[in-house]
Design an enzyme around this catalytic site. Structure first.
Site, PDB file in Angstrom:
ATOM      1  N   CYS A  12       0.918  -0.884  -0.061  1.00 34.52           N
ATOM      2  CA  CYS A  12      -0.514  -0.212  -0.037  1.00 34.52           C
ATOM      3  C   CYS A  12       1.114   1.154   0.474  1.00 34.52           C
ATOM      4  CB  CYS A  12      -0.461  -0.087   1.069  1.00 34.52           C
ATOM      5  SG  CYS A  12       0.596  -0.271   2.594  1.00 34.52           S
ATOM      6  N   HIS A  41       5.313  -4.107   9.255  1.00 32.99           N
ATOM      7  CA  HIS A  41       5.111  -6.271   9.240  1.00 32.99           C
ATOM      8  C   HIS A  41       5.009  -7.327   7.791  1.00 32.99           C
ATOM      9  CE1 HIS A  41       2.763  -5.206  13.123  1.00 32.99           C
ATOM     10  NE2 HIS A  41       4.303  -5.253  13.132  1.00 32.99           N
ATOM     11  N   HIS A 124      -1.179  -5.428  19.043  1.00 33.19           N
ATOM     12  CA  HIS A 124      -0.711  -4.852  17.916  1.00 33.19           C
ATOM     13  C   HIS A 124      -0.383  -3.328  17.873  1.00 33.19           C
ATOM     14  CE1 HIS A 124      -1.191  -3.232  13.964  1.00 33.19           C
ATOM     15  NE2 HIS A 124      -1.103  -4.407  13.110  1.00 33.19           N
ATOM     16  N   GLU A 126       0.059  -0.645  16.017  1.00 33.21           N
ATOM     17  CA  GLU A 126      -0.648   0.233  15.733  1.00 33.21           C
ATOM     18  C   GLU A 126      -1.877   0.879  17.267  1.00 33.21           C
ATOM     19  OE1 GLU A 126      -2.726   0.419  11.644  1.00 33.21           O
ATOM     20  OE2 GLU A 126      -4.488   1.870  13.186  1.00 33.21           O
ATOM     21  N   SER A 223      -2.009  -7.993  10.792  1.00 32.59           N
ATOM     22  CA  SER A 223      -2.578  -7.634   9.983  1.00 32.59           C
ATOM     23  C   SER A 223      -3.782  -8.370   9.529  1.00 32.59           C
ATOM     24  CB  SER A 223      -3.525  -6.453  11.566  1.00 32.59           C
ATOM     25  OG  SER A 223      -5.076  -6.072  11.611  1.00 32.59           O
ATOM     26  N   ASN A 224      -3.323  -7.615   8.334  1.00 32.14           N
ATOM     27  CA  ASN A 224      -4.092  -7.416   7.271  1.00 32.14           C
ATOM     28  C   ASN A 224      -3.882  -8.938   6.099  1.00 32.14           C
ATOM     29  OD1 ASN A 224      -2.228  -6.961   4.609  1.00 32.14           O
ATOM     30  ND2 ASN A 224      -1.373  -4.939   6.068  1.00 32.14           N
ATOM     31  N   SER A 266       1.593  -5.647   3.676  1.00 34.77           N
ATOM     32  CA  SER A 266       3.056  -5.427   4.001  1.00 34.77           C
ATOM     33  C   SER A 266       3.919  -6.139   2.456  1.00 34.77           C
ATOM     34  CB  SER A 266       3.501  -5.755   4.859  1.00 34.77           C
ATOM     35  OG  SER A 266       2.518  -6.788   5.646  1.00 34.77           O
TER      36      SER A 266
END
Ligand code: SF4
Length: 303
Positions: A12, A41, A124, A126, A223-224, A266
């Site tokens: 991204c 990550h 996490h 973030e 996470s994603n 990532s």
């Protein structure tokens, strides 16, 4: 066997920017460059940077005084900034602007006397950074069950914010519960789940209708990536999160005619291509649900 490639996938704008920042720091200041936690990550990205002279540290105290430290794309709490300043470090901030937006929303809500309910995953980076902006004013909620029981000092003054990389569907359910409980609930002006997260999930959903197996390429701690794998599982498909071609188990592919591939925000595209090469499909098709042309400016000092 045929492969269907989900698009958008992979890097991204926030990840591209973070890696560019580190590369520029290496060029301008020379190694070593210190980075607090993983810049993004993905172990492949981390190892490549390590080979170029980046030193990854867990704490600011691990950085020698006077050195340059980069904050990762996930953002940091103000206490970390203060520690870096106290240590006399040169700070370069690679926090994704979309994470910074959530930090600012948290601050605004707290200034207006609101309790911040942050929807996210405990531990996490973030989440730790965002909660740290408003110590004592933020409550973390991970599930709809927690949303149903969360206790706030004043139900008329509550703002909900979310981690940027959550499941769009799960988050919608949590927000429904919170809105029911707190009719005056404040929300961010624009979705906190970022464009990259929602596009990758939408693309995976479209692809899932057409494949028998899904491979998500990325890191265990991303996470994603984990949300993409869960989404495929929710669609009733066998789905595996793999870090590269070496993780492909031939048994998964027995009798499978069509494999769907995606990758997290990532994950470098070369890993997708390496998995494709290892599978050796007779055909590759791309299913694109959105064009992405987002870019973020570099920090002023590096432009
Ligand atoms: S996933 Fe979204 S919030 Fe995270 S770095 Fe990428 S664009 Fe920014």
């Amino acid at each position: 066997m045929e492969v269907l490639l989900s698009e958008p996938r992979g890097f991204c704008a926030g990840v591209v920017r973070a890696i560019d920042i580190v590369e520029l720091c290496l060029q301008h200041f020379g190694p070593p460059i210190y980075i607090r936690h993983e810049i993004v990550h993905n172990p492949h990205v981390v190892n490549e940077l390590r080979q170029k002279g980046v030193v990854f540290v867990n704490e600011i105290d691990d950085v020698p005084p006077g050195q340059t430290v980069v904050f990762s794309a996930h953002g940091v709490a103000p206490s970390v900034r203060a520690a870096a300043k106290a240590r006399g470090l040169q700070v370069i901030d690679a926090t994704c602007p979309l994470v910074t937006k959530v930090h600012l929303e948290a601050l605004r809500a707290a200034q207006n006397g609101h309790t911040v309910i942050l929807v996210g995953h405990r531990g996490h980076d973030e989440v730790i950074g965002t909660m740290g902006e408003v110590p004592g004013r933020a409550i973390l909620v991970e599930t709809a069950e927690e949303a149903a029981t969360v206790d706030v000092p004043d139900p008329g003054r509550v703002t909900v914010l979310t981690q940027t990389t959550l499941s769009v569907d799960d988050t919608a359910e949590i927000l429904r519960v919170l809105r029911r409980r707190f009719p005056a609930l404040g929300t961010s002006q624009k979705d906190d789940i970022c464009y990259a997260t929602s596009n990758r999930q939408r693309a995976l959903k479209a692809m899932a209708r057409d494949v028998e197996l899904v491979l998500v390429i990325g890191a265990e701690n991303s996470s994603n990536c984990n949300r993409l794998r869960e989404l495929a599982t929710d669609a009733g498909l066998p789905a595996h999160l793999i870090s590269g071609p070496g993780d492909v188990n031939p048994a998964w592919l027995v009798g499978v005619q069509r494999v769907g591939i995606t990758s997290g925000a990532s994950t470098p595209e070369r890993l997708v291509q390496a998995v494709l090469a290892a599978l050796g499909p007779r055909a590759v098709r791309t299913l694109c649900v959105a064009e992405e042309n987002v870019t973020f400016a570099l920090p002023r000092g590096l432009r």
